[in-house]
Design a protein around this motif. Structure first.
Motif, PDB file in Angstrom:
ATOM      1  N   GLU A   1      26.562 -83.484  69.221  1.00  0.00           N
ATOM      2  CA  GLU A   1      25.898 -82.512  68.349  1.00  0.00           C
ATOM      3  C   GLU A   1      24.556 -82.981  67.823  1.00  0.00           C
ATOM      4  O   GLU A   1      23.804 -82.202  67.249  1.00  0.00           O
ATOM      5  CB  GLU A   1      26.823 -82.159  67.183  1.00  0.00           C
ATOM      6  N   THR A   2      24.257 -84.280  67.987  1.00  0.00           N
ATOM      7  CA  THR A   2      22.973 -84.811  67.534  1.00  0.00           C
ATOM      8  C   THR A   2      22.295 -85.578  68.651  1.00  0.00           C
ATOM      9  O   THR A   2      22.929 -86.013  69.610  1.00  0.00           O
ATOM     10  CB  THR A   2      23.138 -85.752  66.317  1.00  0.00           C
TER      11      THR A   2
ATOM     12  N   VAL B   1      20.008 -82.656  64.757  1.00  0.00           N
ATOM     13  CA  VAL B   1      20.931 -81.650  65.292  1.00  0.00           C
ATOM     14  C   VAL B   1      20.339 -81.089  66.587  1.00  0.00           C
ATOM     15  O   VAL B   1      19.167 -80.707  66.640  1.00  0.00           O
ATOM     16  CB  VAL B   1      21.170 -80.524  64.250  1.00  0.00           C
TER      17      VAL B   1
ATOM     18  N   ASP C   1      20.600 -78.345  68.150  1.00  0.00           N
ATOM     19  CA  ASP C   1      20.010 -77.006  68.072  1.00  0.00           C
ATOM     20  C   ASP C   1      18.560 -77.064  67.579  1.00  0.00           C
ATOM     21  O   ASP C   1      17.722 -76.285  68.018  1.00  0.00           O
ATOM     22  CB  ASP C   1      20.826 -76.091  67.170  1.00  0.00           C
TER      23      ASP C   1
END
Length: 137
Positions: A98-99, A127, A129
């Motif tokens: 996720e990171t 992150v 995203d």
């Protein structure tokens, strides 16, 4: 630039292979770095860097993970130094963590005209995203 491009390909291959012995050979003994994670700044040199590589490589090998490295840009700073901006994260069991980390790495020719990593600025724990929104991954 051609010799640097060849070196960079080797550097990335060594990273993806999680080879501590080989990565250690590509880092200058007077290496200096700054890492920022969650707003906390940590400065370190060669020895702490090698410890960090060992931990990361151990995690990757232990979890049968694959490194996802993306080159963002290359900037020749002068005839002897080149900066590379890249992102790195791991893929574990087919899923990206996720990171990820954003690296600004400066390489310099040593007295033998071999390229070595001499400086890094690292934004760690970003992150995914947020990196993807900026088309970095």
């Amino acid at each position: 630039m051609n010799s640097f491009r060849q070196f960079l390909s080797t550097y990335i291959e060594v990273w993806k292979a999680s080879s501590i012995k080989k990565i250690e050979e590509l880092i200058a003994k007077d290496y200096q770095a700054r890492e920022v994670r969650d707003g906390e700044i940590v400065d370190f040199g060669f020895e702490k860097s090698i410890e960090g590589w060992k931990q990361g490589f151990h995690f990757a090998i232990q979890n049968k993970a694959q490194w996802k490295l993306d080159e963002i840009s290359i900037f020749p700073l002068n005839d002897e130094e080149t900066m590379v901006i890249l992102t790195a994260t791991l893929i574990v069991q087919g899923k990206r963590l996720e990171t990820g980390n954003l690296f600004f790495q400066t390489f310099k020719k040593d007295k033998n005209s071999s390229w070595k990593l001499v400086r890094s600025y690292i934004e760690a724990g970003i992150v995914i995203d947020n990196l993807a929104q900026r088309h970095l991954l």
